[in-house]
Design a protein around this motif. Structure first.
Motif, PDB file in Angstrom:
ATOM      1  N   ILE A 190      36.687  74.669  40.378  1.00 55.35           N
ATOM      2  CA  ILE A 190      35.538  73.768  40.261  1.00 55.35           C
ATOM      3  C   ILE A 190      36.014  72.429  39.724  1.00 55.35           C
ATOM      4  N   SER A 191      35.227  71.417  39.989  1.00 53.23           N
ATOM      5  CA  SER A 191      35.543  70.074  39.531  1.00 53.23           C
ATOM      6  C   SER A 191      35.482  69.993  38.012  1.00 53.23           C
ATOM      7  N   THR A 243      42.950  63.552  44.969  1.00 52.05           N
ATOM      8  CA  THR A 243      42.971  64.336  46.212  1.00 52.05           C
ATOM      9  C   THR A 243      44.235  64.117  47.034  1.00 52.05           C
ATOM     10  N   GLU A 244      45.181  63.340  46.503  1.00 48.11           N
ATOM     11  CA  GLU A 244      46.425  63.098  47.226  1.00 48.11           C
ATOM     12  C   GLU A 244      47.154  64.419  47.442  1.00 48.11           C
ATOM     13  N   SER A 256      40.249  71.980  38.320  1.00 48.87           N
ATOM     14  CA  SER A 256      41.388  71.186  38.790  1.00 48.87           C
ATOM     15  C   SER A 256      40.872  69.879  39.351  1.00 48.87           C
ATOM     16  N   ASP A 257      41.654  68.813  39.151  1.00 47.40           N
ATOM     17  CA  ASP A 257      41.162  67.490  39.546  1.00 47.40           C
ATOM     18  C   ASP A 257      41.169  67.268  41.054  1.00 47.40           C
ATOM     19  N   TYR A 258      41.766  68.198  41.829  1.00 50.13           N
ATOM     20  CA  TYR A 258      41.728  67.982  43.280  1.00 50.13           C
ATOM     21  C   TYR A 258      40.388  68.363  43.888  1.00 50.13           C
ATOM     22  N   GLY A 313      31.110  70.682  44.694  1.00 51.66           N
ATOM     23  CA  GLY A 313      31.929  70.520  43.493  1.00 51.66           C
ATOM     24  C   GLY A 313      32.657  71.791  43.115  1.00 51.66           C
ATOM     25  N   ALA A 314      32.618  72.799  44.001  1.00 52.20           N
ATOM     26  CA  ALA A 314      33.322  74.062  43.772  1.00 52.20           C
ATOM     27  C   ALA A 314      33.885  74.552  45.092  1.00 52.20           C
TER      28      ALA A 314
END
Length: 800
Positions: free
Chosen positions: A258-259, A294-295, A324-326, A334-335
């Protein structure tokens, strides 16, 4: 007599403007052509030689269209609100309005010096209250239709500029403008519901003539995908809903992510045994832009939630949950469910955190690599789905989820709603009043424009609010609905606002009753040809298409798309092959080029420099070659004789007319110029030039080099001006070659080339091929099975 280009160019620029030669006519009975280039942001640095490439290209198109009898609208204006001007004003203690006027004056002088045929009678400026009155009016219509709304959300916050930045304004985690640190911050923001138009923005790309790379960028930014939303139960009793394009891989989901901004984390705070670790990670993620997060190539980071597990809905297995930030809160739910066997990013994450990897689509080696997008395999380890193809499994599992109340089919878009507010001064005031009793109330339309008030300081407040927030007398007002005490909205609109509809105002720029009259819009819209940089083919193009579609829906504009055609140009690089910038020391100032070589030479060179759609380096030596070409045109006046086009040059002229005509229409300016250079050589070889030959040559060259051609036209006494004439026509029959070269193949392999009459029929062409010196011995003793003639291209003899 040497050409005094400085004197000539100023002379004709003054005449054109004095006579209004390029002013579009309000005669709606004539065939129209609306050519448009992106209006510039007038920075203090002025133009560099890369800017005029687009302007000159469409100017050539516009000039040719006028000569073809069209009523042409080719306008120019200024996209003048925004951060750069405001930052300059803050630093130098000068009002942004003054800075803007100075910058506009410089830009306009530079553009006029190039002889561009803009209709300056229709000049617009987004900072003019008579212009932004209608920007505010459009916002009010969006608000009344529920497409403008306020929302608490995480935004990119520049700690130096103290304002919200769009994702594209964050580069490498810092502000594109000032280099300051950018963090994520929660703010109440005005939003525009562009997502309501996502499908139409996608579908209607089939209705327009955009180059492929522009359409591709639009489609990628909108990012339509089909899949399912799925509910995962948790040991905390709550559900986590995910969106996935691959519901067929549910049996392979071994963890969830999740974000860091997901609101459920706050609800679970008392359950989470590693809350400090989670909060530290959240703070770290807030310092990164969405792009950085998101890289694909970046290291995978995250924190496992200690205290709550998720439950896979298809097999009942408990699986861990990570932040996790991705994963972004702004995309999907958001999940996500993670299927590491079939997604590269999930696989790398699973390897780092030692998580299970279960193959559910047969094919490949799980231990070596992730099965990225295994869309053609057969399902395994998937219970009810085993043995099905991926597509069959998607259909079956989606239906099952719906029956069980665990999910539903879903179409999703990567496109997010548009953050439409800035906590800055230099922008359009948002015409909304905030009342404790009535909520957000639109300003009555008869009170527009809501003008920017004078302020002593342009600095944002320490708490990140707009400088307008400090103006108590301006902020405090009465509610238009109930008459009670209220406050004005102090955020201003982003720079994108004024550029989202400017093309409409050009149709009728002095109208004070509407953004443009119905008659003008019905006549001029859509824009026939719009050219701009590739950097604006996502957001600006998308935003302006969205606003236009909305205005179409409410009956303001007559077309569902604003631009019939969109092209894009490559950059002009420095002589070192790098992008022009002050820091690299490779910027070429057009003022210097015009002063040394003349505007016509610069125009000609920028079009001759290479393929218009590709980047090309500036070359000081090559521009001198263009100057020499114009000198040859000028010197021809010394040897003019009466008479028509000479027979020996007739074919060359007709071919050149056809070539230049077609090349202008296809943005192949370099080859059009090359054709005219070749024609000059043919004329020189024939000796002298007739008046009719010179007349046609000047007409062909005029869109490229308008000043020198007008001067020669006047000197030679042709009457009137070039701008009053008709574009030369060509005879297709006179363009045909008498002889052509064709390839001769034996069994598909080229063995020779022969010259034959252009009108040769198949039998004659084949006979000539078989008689060719190199071909005869190759056919000796062979049986000819088949003979093929592709007219004008090749003869193929199949023999064994």
């Amino acid at each position: 007599m040497k050409c005094d280009f400085g004197k000539i160019e100023k002379k004709w620029q003054d005449i054109w403007e004095e006579k209004g030669v390029f002013h579009a006519k309000n005669d709606y009975s004539k065939p129209k052509f609306y050519a448009l280039v992106e209006f510039p942001y007038p920075s203090g640095q002025g133009l560099h030689v890369g800017h005029p490439r687009s302007y000159t290209a469409l100017d050539i198109v516009a000039r040719k269209k006028r000569l073809e009898g069209f009523n042409v609208l080719y306008p120019m204006g200024w996209d003048a609100f925004g951060l750069p001007t405001e930052n300059f004003a803050i630093k130098n203690h000068v009002h942004p309005e003054i800075v803007t006027k100075q910058n506009v004056a410089r830009f306009k002088k530079q553009l006029q010096s190039l002889g561009l045929s803009f209709d300056w009678s229709r000049e617009i400026n987004t900072t003019d209250p008579e212009y932004y009155k209608w920007t505010q009016w459009i916002f009010l219509q969006l608000f009344k239709k529920g497409l403008a709304y306020k929302k608490e959300m995480a935004v990119n916050w520049c700690t130096s500029c103290k304002c919200v930045l769009a994702n594209e304004e964050v580069v490498g985690g810092v502000c594109e403008r000032c280099g300051g640190e950018v963090i994520h911050k929660t703010k109440s923001q005005w939003m525009l519901k562009i997502t309501a138009y996502a499908q139409r923005l996608l579908d209607d790309l089939d209705k327009v003539d955009y180059i492929d790379r522009v359409k591709t960028q639009q489609r990628n930014w909108i990012g339509r995908s089909t899949g399912a939303e799925v509910d995962f139960a948790t040991t905390a009793g709550d559900k986590l809903r995910v969106y996935t394009t691959r519901p067929d891989t549910l049996f392979g989901a071994t963890y969830m992510v999740i974000s860091p901004e997901h609101p459920i984390l706050e609800k679970w705070a008392e359950r989470l045994q590693n809350l400090d670790e989670i909060k530290a990670y959240q703070e770290e993620a807030a310092r990164k832009s969405d792009f950085e997060r998101t890289e694909v190539a970046k290291d995978k980071t995250g924190v496992r939630l200690d205290g709550v597990m998720a439950v896979n809905p298809v097999n009942g297995r408990e699986i861990p949950i990570f932040i996790s930030d991705y994963v972004l809160i702004s995309y999907g739910t958001g999940a996500i469910m993670a299927v590491p066997a079939h997604d590269t990013r999930d696989w790398e994450f699973a390897k780092k955190f030692d998580l299970p990897i279960i193959e559910v689509v047969k094919g490949g080696d799980v231990q070596k690599e992730a099965f990225t997008d295994c869309a053609t395999g057969v399902m395994v380890n998937s219970g009810m789905l085993d043995g099905l193809t991926v597509e069959e499994a998607k259909e079956k599992i989606t239906a099952w989820l719906k029956e069980q109340g665990l999910g539903e089919p879903k179409v999703n878009f990567k496109l997010r709603d548009w953050v439409f507010a800035r906590q800055r001064y230099w922008g359009e005031p948002i015409p909304i009043v905030i009342c404790d009793k009535c909520g957000y109330v639109p300003l009555p339309e008869d009170q527009l424009p809501l003008k920017l008030p004078e302020v002593e300081s342009y600095e944002p407040t320490e708490d990140g609010e707009s400088p307008l927030a400090a103006l108590t007398d301006w902020v405090e007002t009465t509610c238009p609905h109930c008459g009670g005490k209220a406050k004005r909205e102090t955020d201003t609109m982003p720079q994108w606002a004024g550029s989202s509809w400017y093309f409409l105002r050009y149709c009728d720029p002095h109208n004070d009753k509407a953004l443009a009259s119905k008659e003008a819009l019905d006549y001029w819209m859509p824009v026939d040809w719009y050219n701009g940089g590739m950097e604006h083919t996502t957001l600006h193009l998308l935003y302006s298409r969205f606003w236009h579609k909305f205005l179409y829906d409410i009956g303001v504009v007559p077309t569902c798309e604003p631009y019939a055609k969109r092209t894009s140009h490559g950059m002009i690089l420095g002589e070192n092959g790098e992008k022009m910038s002050k820091s690299r020391g490779n910027v070429v100032n057009p003022d210097d080029i015009v002063k040394e070589y003349g505007a016509d030479t610069m125009r000609l060179y920028e079009m001759f420099i290479g393929d218009f759609e590709k980047a090309a380096p500036w070359s000081s030596s090559s521009i001198r070659g263009c100057r020499r070409f114009l000198d040859r045109i000028w010197d021809l006046q010394k040897n003019v004789m009466d008479g028509p086009i000479r027979p020996e040059l007739e074919k060359a002229f007709h071919k050149t007319i056809r070539k230049v005509t077609e090349d202008i229409d296809n943005l192949k300016f370099n080859t059009a110029i090359a054709a005219m250079m070749a024609l000059i050589n043919d004329i020189a070889a024939a000796g002298g030039i007739t008046r009719e030959e010179y007349r046609v040559l000047l007409l062909l060259l005029n869109p490229f080099a308008p000043h020198i051609t007008e001067e020669l036209w006047e000197t030679l006494g042709y009457g009137g001006m070039v701008t009053d004439q008709k574009w030369p026509a060509y005879d297709e029959e006179k363009c045909r070659e008498d002889e052509i070269e064709v390839a001769v193949q034996i069994n598909g392999k080229v063995r020779d080339r022969i010259t034959i009459s252009a009108g040769s029929e198949a039998a004659d062409a084949i006979a000539c091929a078989k008689a060719a010196e190199k071909i005869v011995p190759l056919l000796d003793g062979k049986q000819i099975v088949k003979e093929i003639y592709v007219k004008g291209k090749l003869v193929n003899i199949v023999a064994k």
